[in-house]
Design a protein around this motif. Structure first.
Motif, PDB file in Angstrom:
ATOM      1  N   TYR A 119       0.837  -1.200   0.000  1.00 34.88           N
ATOM      2  CA  TYR A 119       0.000   0.000   0.000  1.00 34.88           C
ATOM      3  C   TYR A 119       0.873   1.251   0.000  1.00 34.88           C
ATOM      4  O   TYR A 119       0.593   2.225  -0.702  1.00 34.88           O
ATOM      5  CB  TYR A 119      -0.901   0.007   1.235  1.00 34.88           C
ATOM      6  CG  TYR A 119      -2.261  -0.619   1.012  1.00 34.88           C
ATOM      7  CD1 TYR A 119      -3.172  -0.051   0.115  1.00 34.88           C
ATOM      8  CD2 TYR A 119      -2.649  -1.760   1.717  1.00 34.88           C
ATOM      9  CE1 TYR A 119      -4.428  -0.619  -0.082  1.00 34.88           C
ATOM     10  CE2 TYR A 119      -3.892  -2.340   1.539  1.00 34.88           C
ATOM     11  CZ  TYR A 119      -4.781  -1.763   0.627  1.00 34.88           C
ATOM     12  OH  TYR A 119      -6.014  -2.323   0.420  1.00 34.88           O
ATOM     13  N   ALA A 120       1.950   1.238   0.795  1.00 35.01           N
ATOM     14  CA  ALA A 120       2.796   2.418   0.920  1.00 35.01           C
ATOM     15  C   ALA A 120       3.554   2.727  -0.370  1.00 35.01           C
ATOM     16  O   ALA A 120       3.740   3.893  -0.732  1.00 35.01           O
ATOM     17  CB  ALA A 120       3.773   2.235   2.080  1.00 35.01           C
ATOM     18  N   ASN A 159       2.945   1.254  -3.637  1.00 34.49           N
ATOM     19  CA  ASN A 159       2.141   1.276  -4.862  1.00 34.49           C
ATOM     20  C   ASN A 159       0.745   0.734  -4.542  1.00 34.49           C
ATOM     21  O   ASN A 159       0.449  -0.439  -4.744  1.00 34.49           O
ATOM     22  CB  ASN A 159       2.817   0.429  -5.946  1.00 34.49           C
ATOM     23  CG  ASN A 159       2.160   0.588  -7.307  1.00 34.49           C
ATOM     24  OD1 ASN A 159       1.172   1.314  -7.446  1.00 34.49           O
ATOM     25  ND2 ASN A 159       2.703  -0.097  -8.297  1.00 34.49           N
ATOM     26  N   SER A 160      -0.084   1.600  -4.050  1.00 29.54           N
ATOM     27  CA  SER A 160      -1.410   1.170  -3.604  1.00 29.54           C
ATOM     28  C   SER A 160      -2.274   0.651  -4.753  1.00 29.54           C
ATOM     29  O   SER A 160      -3.191  -0.142  -4.542  1.00 29.54           O
ATOM     30  CB  SER A 160      -2.132   2.332  -2.900  1.00 29.54           C
ATOM     31  OG  SER A 160      -2.268   3.440  -3.794  1.00 29.54           O
ATOM     32  N   SER A 161      -1.949   1.104  -5.999  1.00 29.72           N
ATOM     33  CA  SER A 161      -2.759   0.641  -7.134  1.00 29.72           C
ATOM     34  C   SER A 161      -2.559  -0.841  -7.417  1.00 29.72           C
ATOM     35  O   SER A 161      -3.349  -1.450  -8.151  1.00 29.72           O
ATOM     36  CB  SER A 161      -2.416   1.457  -8.380  1.00 29.72           C
ATOM     37  OG  SER A 161      -1.042   1.275  -8.735  1.00 29.72           O
ATOM     38  N   SER A 162      -1.518  -1.439  -6.847  1.00 29.01           N
ATOM     39  CA  SER A 162      -1.287  -2.865  -7.049  1.00 29.01           C
ATOM     40  C   SER A 162      -2.283  -3.716  -6.254  1.00 29.01           C
ATOM     41  O   SER A 162      -2.441  -4.901  -6.533  1.00 29.01           O
ATOM     42  CB  SER A 162       0.148  -3.233  -6.626  1.00 29.01           C
ATOM     43  OG  SER A 162       1.090  -2.616  -7.460  1.00 29.01           O
ATOM     44  N   VAL A 163      -2.915  -3.104  -5.244  1.00 27.00           N
ATOM     45  CA  VAL A 163      -3.910  -3.838  -4.455  1.00 27.00           C
ATOM     46  C   VAL A 163      -5.266  -3.652  -5.120  1.00 27.00           C
ATOM     47  O   VAL A 163      -5.895  -2.583  -5.006  1.00 27.00           O
ATOM     48  CB  VAL A 163      -3.936  -3.345  -2.990  1.00 27.00           C
ATOM     49  CG1 VAL A 163      -4.907  -4.198  -2.162  1.00 27.00           C
ATOM     50  CG2 VAL A 163      -2.545  -3.372  -2.378  1.00 27.00           C
ATOM     51  N   CYS A 203      -8.997  -5.728  -1.138  1.00 27.01           N
ATOM     52  CA  CYS A 203      -8.495  -6.262   0.131  1.00 27.01           C
ATOM     53  C   CYS A 203      -9.601  -6.169   1.187  1.00 27.01           C
ATOM     54  O   CYS A 203     -10.192  -5.088   1.388  1.00 27.01           O
ATOM     55  CB  CYS A 203      -7.267  -5.465   0.574  1.00 27.01           C
ATOM     56  SG  CYS A 203      -6.549  -6.041   2.137  1.00 27.01           S
ATOM     57  N   GLU A 224      -6.816   1.881   2.001  1.00 24.96           N
ATOM     58  CA  GLU A 224      -5.477   2.424   2.171  1.00 24.96           C
ATOM     59  C   GLU A 224      -4.793   1.713   3.328  1.00 24.96           C
ATOM     60  O   GLU A 224      -5.429   1.010   4.116  1.00 24.96           O
ATOM     61  CB  GLU A 224      -5.534   3.930   2.445  1.00 24.96           C
ATOM     62  CG  GLU A 224      -6.146   4.737   1.306  1.00 24.96           C
ATOM     63  CD  GLU A 224      -6.217   6.210   1.648  1.00 24.96           C
ATOM     64  OE1 GLU A 224      -5.705   6.588   2.734  1.00 24.96           O
ATOM     65  OE2 GLU A 224      -6.760   6.968   0.841  1.00 24.96           O
ATOM     66  N   SER A 225      -3.475   1.959   3.424  1.00 22.66           N
ATOM     67  CA  SER A 225      -2.711   1.276   4.463  1.00 22.66           C
ATOM     68  C   SER A 225      -3.197   1.643   5.856  1.00 22.66           C
ATOM     69  O   SER A 225      -3.144   0.839   6.792  1.00 22.66           O
ATOM     70  CB  SER A 225      -1.220   1.602   4.328  1.00 22.66           C
ATOM     71  OG  SER A 225      -1.008   2.997   4.464  1.00 22.66           O
TER      72      SER A 225
END
Length: 427
Positions: free
Chosen positions: A40-41, A43-47, A50, A59-60
């Protein structure tokens, strides 16, 4: 961004299948919390999605401190060479720079569960990829030139094969890397190409020859292969040991030829030097040998001389000339003995290595020895004959003097008359 976090989460998830570059899993939240926070920190777009115990996390900061289960879908990096690949073959197809000798900084092979940054140096895949890229870089340096006009995935390297009776023939190797090349490369030794690319090797007097033999061996080896230029590279790597045998055989032939040519030159130089020394033995006394025909002419004059004293002086002159000739010949015999000794040393040194010489060089040494033996016998006979001829006028003159003047008393009479002449000339 490093892909290590993605690799760790993928493995913790049980290595599920990748679908459109994504993997999904449901695992214990405690083991995945820190990994998800890092993703998340960075590259949040990779998640893609969740949920922790059914609660969506955007978000994280939304990640709870504790939980039971986490369900997620992660998109793995795919916009650079440092990424996930389904397999080694997939990486070689999607990362063309490998065929140019350049490895990605990091990568993960799903099927092989291979992560490059934690690979053991003895790993077959890691070792094979490193050696393949290293070999390509060496071949680029050693090739005559690169053909950039028709390059596909890899480098098109041109090695020129020199033909004595035809035009030079270019042999092209296209460095397209496939999985069989990687696995074969893991077991090969690159010492030969590494040494040829080493700048310090330029000081080796045989470096140019070794490089030429390498070019010839590459061209000869690939000339046996199929017409496909990419197959030339595959054949070269897969059959690397056979290529090395060809290279070493060609190099041995060259170096043997070089050594034999050097030995032939040594034989020729030795023969010329010894022949000159033999000739010098006779030429040094050629002037003194003129005394021999002059002495024979003195015999004729002896028959015409009247008076015991004059005849006795003529005989003494003949004996003196004979002594001069004999002394010169003795001196030349000593010199001849030294030349013969030197010849034995030279012959022994040449024959000491004759076991590894080819037949033509052995026969050349044998011919040299036979020729020098004949020369020695001829010079020995000549010196003996000259010494004999040098004494003949004195012996014949002495015999004539005795016959003309009454035998043994003639010597005493001659000595007395010469003594009286000396006394009168001094009084």
């Amino acid at each position: 961004m490093t892909i290590r976090t993605f690799v760790d989460l993928y493995r913790r998830s049980g290595k599920p299948g990748l679908v459109d570059g994504c993997f999904a899993a449901t695992i214990e939240y405690e083991g995945a919390k820190d990994l998800l926070a890092r993703i998340y920190a960075k590259n949040s777009s990779s998640v893609r999605s969740c949920r922790v115990d059914g609660q969506f996390v955007m978000e994280s900061v939304d990640l709870p401190d504790s939980g039971s289960k986490v369900e997620f879908e992660i998109l793995v990096p795919s916009n650079t060479d440092s990424r996930f690949y389904q397999s080694l073959c997939d990486m070689l197809n999607k990362s063309p720079r490998v065929s140019q000798g350049i490895l990605p900084s990091e990568y993960y092979l799903v099927q092989e569960d291979f992560y490059s940054l934690e690979a053991d140096d003895n790993s077959e895949i890691s070792n094979g990829l490193v050696k393949t890229c290293e070999l390509i870089s060496y071949l680029v340096n050693l090739s005559h030139y690169k053909d950039k006009t028709n390059a596909q995935l890899g480098e098109r390297l041109v090695f020129v094969k020199h033909e004595s009776d035809r035009h030079d023939i270019p042999i092209v190797i296209e460095t397209k890397v496939v999985s069989s090349v990687v696995y074969a490369a893991s077991a090969i030794s690159l010492d030969i190409v590494r040494s040829l690319c080493d700048d310090s090797q330029y000081e080796d007097p045989h470096y140019t020859a070794r490089l030429g033999v390498f070019h010839t061996s590459i061209a000869e080896f690939c000339n046996r292969s199929v017409d496909n230029e990419a197959e030339n590279f595959k054949k070269l790597v897969v059959e690397w040991d056979e290529f090395l045998r060809l290279y070493h055989n060609n190099l041995e032939v060259y170096l043997s030829g070089f050594a034999f040519q050097k030995a032939k030159k040594e034989v020729a130089d030795a023969e010329l030097e010894l022949a000159a020394s033999y000739s010098k033995v006779l030429s040094d006394i050629s002037g003194k040998l003129l005394a021999i025909p002059a002495s024979f002419a003195g015999l004729v004059a002896l028959l015409k001389v009247e008076g015991i004293a004059q005849q006795f002086l003529s005989v003494l002159a003949l004996v003196g000339a004979a002594l001069i000739v004999a002394a010169s010949i003795v001196n030349q015999k000593r010199q001849f003995k030294q030349v013969r000794h030197a010849r034995r040393i030279v012959s022994d040194s040449l024959e000491g290595e004759s076991a590894r010489y080819p037949e033509d060089l052995k026969s050349r040494i044998q011919e040299m020895n036979k020729s020098l033996d004949r020369g020695e016998r001829w010079i020995g006979n000549m010196l003996f004959g000259m010494r004999f001829l040098g004494w003949m006028p004195a012996l014949i003159g002495t015999f004539i003097y005795y016959e003309l003047n009454g035998g043994r008393d003639a010597f005493n009479q001659g000595v007395n008359l010469i003594s009286m002449m000396l006394v009168k000339s001094l009084s």
